[in-house]
Scaffold this motif. Structure first.
Motif, PDB file in Angstrom:
ATOM      1  N   TRP A  12      -0.916  -8.306 -21.799  1.00  7.85           N
ATOM      2  CA  TRP A  12      -0.894  -7.139 -22.691  1.00  7.85           C
ATOM      3  C   TRP A  12      -0.563  -7.587 -24.112  1.00  7.85           C
ATOM      4  O   TRP A  12       0.523  -8.094 -24.368  1.00  7.85           O
ATOM      5  CB  TRP A  12       0.166  -6.163 -22.193  1.00  7.85           C
ATOM      6  N   PHE A  13      -1.480  -7.386 -25.004  1.00  5.24           N
ATOM      7  CA  PHE A  13      -1.282  -7.683 -26.422  1.00  5.24           C
ATOM      8  C   PHE A  13      -1.262  -6.375 -27.195  1.00  5.24           C
ATOM      9  O   PHE A  13      -1.764  -5.352 -26.723  1.00  5.24           O
ATOM     10  CB  PHE A  13      -2.428  -8.564 -26.948  1.00  5.24           C
ATOM     11  N   ASP A  14      -0.711  -6.411 -28.388  1.00  5.16           N
ATOM     12  CA  ASP A  14      -0.742  -5.252 -29.261  1.00  5.16           C
ATOM     13  C   ASP A  14      -2.192  -5.037 -29.680  1.00  5.16           C
ATOM     14  O   ASP A  14      -2.840  -4.075 -29.257  1.00  5.16           O
ATOM     15  CB  ASP A  14       0.169  -5.495 -30.467  1.00  5.16           C
ATOM     16  N   ASP A  15      -2.741  -5.956 -30.477  1.00  3.05           N
ATOM     17  CA  ASP A  15      -4.143  -5.870 -30.890  1.00  3.05           C
ATOM     18  C   ASP A  15      -4.768  -7.250 -31.105  1.00  3.05           C
ATOM     19  O   ASP A  15      -5.773  -7.371 -31.781  1.00  3.05           O
ATOM     20  CB  ASP A  15      -4.285  -5.019 -32.159  1.00  3.05           C
ATOM     21  N   GLN A  16      -4.158  -8.288 -30.512  1.00  2.00           N
ATOM     22  CA  GLN A  16      -4.645  -9.653 -30.731  1.00  2.00           C
ATOM     23  C   GLN A  16      -5.319 -10.258 -29.512  1.00  2.00           C
ATOM     24  O   GLN A  16      -5.444 -11.479 -29.417  1.00  2.00           O
ATOM     25  CB  GLN A  16      -3.488 -10.597 -31.113  1.00  2.00           C
ATOM     26  N   ALA A  17      -5.766  -9.474 -28.550  1.00  4.89           N
ATOM     27  CA  ALA A  17      -6.337 -10.009 -27.312  1.00  4.89           C
ATOM     28  C   ALA A  17      -7.490 -10.969 -27.576  1.00  4.89           C
ATOM     29  O   ALA A  17      -7.535 -12.072 -27.029  1.00  4.89           O
ATOM     30  CB  ALA A  17      -6.790  -8.878 -26.390  1.00  4.89           C
ATOM     31  N   GLU A  18      -8.419 -10.575 -28.414  1.00  5.01           N
ATOM     32  CA  GLU A  18      -9.594 -11.413 -28.660  1.00  5.01           C
ATOM     33  C   GLU A  18      -9.204 -12.725 -29.345  1.00  5.01           C
ATOM     34  O   GLU A  18      -9.671 -13.800 -28.956  1.00  5.01           O
ATOM     35  CB  GLU A  18     -10.621 -10.651 -29.494  1.00  5.01           C
ATOM     36  N   GLN A  19      -8.309 -12.665 -30.327  1.00  4.83           N
ATOM     37  CA  GLN A  19      -7.863 -13.879 -31.016  1.00  4.83           C
ATOM     38  C   GLN A  19      -7.104 -14.796 -30.057  1.00  4.83           C
ATOM     39  O   GLN A  19      -7.282 -16.024 -30.088  1.00  4.83           O
ATOM     40  CB  GLN A  19      -6.964 -13.541 -32.216  1.00  4.83           C
ATOM     41  N   ALA A  20      -6.260 -14.217 -29.214  1.00  4.21           N
ATOM     42  CA  ALA A  20      -5.498 -15.017 -28.248  1.00  4.21           C
ATOM     43  C   ALA A  20      -6.436 -15.709 -27.262  1.00  4.21           C
ATOM     44  O   ALA A  20      -6.277 -16.904 -26.976  1.00  4.21           O
ATOM     45  CB  ALA A  20      -4.494 -14.138 -27.504  1.00  4.21           C
ATOM     46  N   VAL A  21      -7.433 -14.992 -26.772  1.00  2.00           N
ATOM     47  CA  VAL A  21      -8.379 -15.576 -25.820  1.00  2.00           C
ATOM     48  C   VAL A  21      -9.173 -16.707 -26.486  1.00  2.00           C
ATOM     49  O   VAL A  21      -9.391 -17.763 -25.878  1.00  2.00           O
ATOM     50  CB  VAL A  21      -9.309 -14.503 -25.223  1.00  2.00           C
ATOM     51  N   GLU A  22      -9.570 -16.528 -27.714  1.00  2.00           N
ATOM     52  CA  GLU A  22     -10.265 -17.603 -28.425  1.00  2.00           C
ATOM     53  C   GLU A  22      -9.362 -18.824 -28.576  1.00  2.00           C
ATOM     54  O   GLU A  22      -9.805 -19.967 -28.422  1.00  2.00           O
ATOM     55  CB  GLU A  22     -10.752 -17.102 -29.788  1.00  2.00           C
ATOM     56  N   PHE A  23      -8.087 -18.578 -28.844  1.00  2.00           N
ATOM     57  CA  PHE A  23      -7.094 -19.655 -28.954  1.00  2.00           C
ATOM     58  C   PHE A  23      -6.981 -20.411 -27.628  1.00  2.00           C
ATOM     59  O   PHE A  23      -7.082 -21.634 -27.587  1.00  2.00           O
ATOM     60  CB  PHE A  23      -5.753 -19.032 -29.364  1.00  2.00           C
ATOM     61  N   TYR A  24      -6.790 -19.686 -26.524  1.00  2.00           N
ATOM     62  CA  TYR A  24      -6.609 -20.317 -25.212  1.00  2.00           C
ATOM     63  C   TYR A  24      -7.872 -21.046 -24.737  1.00  2.00           C
ATOM     64  O   TYR A  24      -7.790 -22.156 -24.219  1.00  2.00           O
ATOM     65  CB  TYR A  24      -6.183 -19.295 -24.162  1.00  2.00           C
ATOM     66  N   THR A  25      -9.037 -20.424 -24.913  1.00  2.00           N
ATOM     67  CA  THR A  25     -10.262 -21.066 -24.430  1.00  2.00           C
ATOM     68  C   THR A  25     -10.624 -22.299 -25.260  1.00  2.00           C
ATOM     69  O   THR A  25     -11.352 -23.163 -24.781  1.00  2.00           O
ATOM     70  CB  THR A  25     -11.451 -20.084 -24.373  1.00  2.00           C
ATOM     71  N   ALA A  26     -10.109 -22.409 -26.465  1.00  2.00           N
ATOM     72  CA  ALA A  26     -10.332 -23.607 -27.267  1.00  2.00           C
ATOM     73  C   ALA A  26      -9.430 -24.764 -26.813  1.00  2.00           C
ATOM     74  O   ALA A  26      -9.734 -25.926 -27.069  1.00  2.00           O
ATOM     75  CB  ALA A  26     -10.084 -23.318 -28.752  1.00  2.00           C
TER      76      ALA A  26
END
Length: 165
Positions: A12-26
């Motif tokens: 659960w993110f506030d509004d950074q889900a997409e940025q976090a996923v890009e971070f992790y998948t990189a």
């Protein structure tokens, strides 16, 4: 026939889900974004998100399925849940530690644990640590435990020196 994972962690993110996923998948080699779902007009009085903004991101890290949700600021991550990253070498430990800790809370770094810039807790664990602390020779395992408790990022050579006495 594709096997469906029965249990999928949802972050659960506030509004950074997409940025976090890009971070992790990189960071993780065998990773990918599977699907992005967006908020619509339905339920806007409850979720308060503009239509078209990211609601969830389905993704995989090393074959493990996850979901990231932009749910708002009501809930925050804490150390009660963490993700363990099993490593075979110091190079792996260093890679994951460097990447995942970048921009994270340095005060939360202890004994191989770190908190990333999104507040998610990770344990970067070399397999040799588990072998050493479960050794039936309690003198060896206790020396390794004492050494580990002094570390932020796990140093495999330091553990080996403690194990050897």
């Amino acid at each position: 026939m594709q096997v469906i994972q029965k249990i999928t962690p949802c972050l659960w993110f506030d509004d950074q889900a997409e940025q976090a996923v890009e971070f992790y998948t990189a960071i993780f080699r065998n990773s990918r974004i599977v699907e992005v779902a967006r908020y619509g007009e339905a339920g806007r009085e409850i979720h308060g998100k503009p239509a078209g903004t990211v609601m969830t991101v389905a993704f995989e890290l090393e074959g493990q399925a996850f979901t990231a949700l932009n749910g708002g600021p009501m809930f925050k991550f804490n150390e009660a849940i963490s993700f363990q990253v099993s490593c075979k070498t110091q190079e792996e430990v260093d890679h994951y530690w460097e990447k995942l800790s970048a921009g994270g809370d340095e005060q939360a770094q202890q004994c191989g644990w770190l908190k990333d810039k999104y507040g998610v807790s990770w344990q970067i664990v070399p397999g040799v640590l588990v072998e050493m602390i479960t050794d039936p020779d309690s003198a060896k395992s206790q020396r390794v435990m004492a050494a580990m408790l002094q570390m932020k990022k796990i140093d495999i050579d330091g553990l080996r020196r403690a194990y050897a006495g």
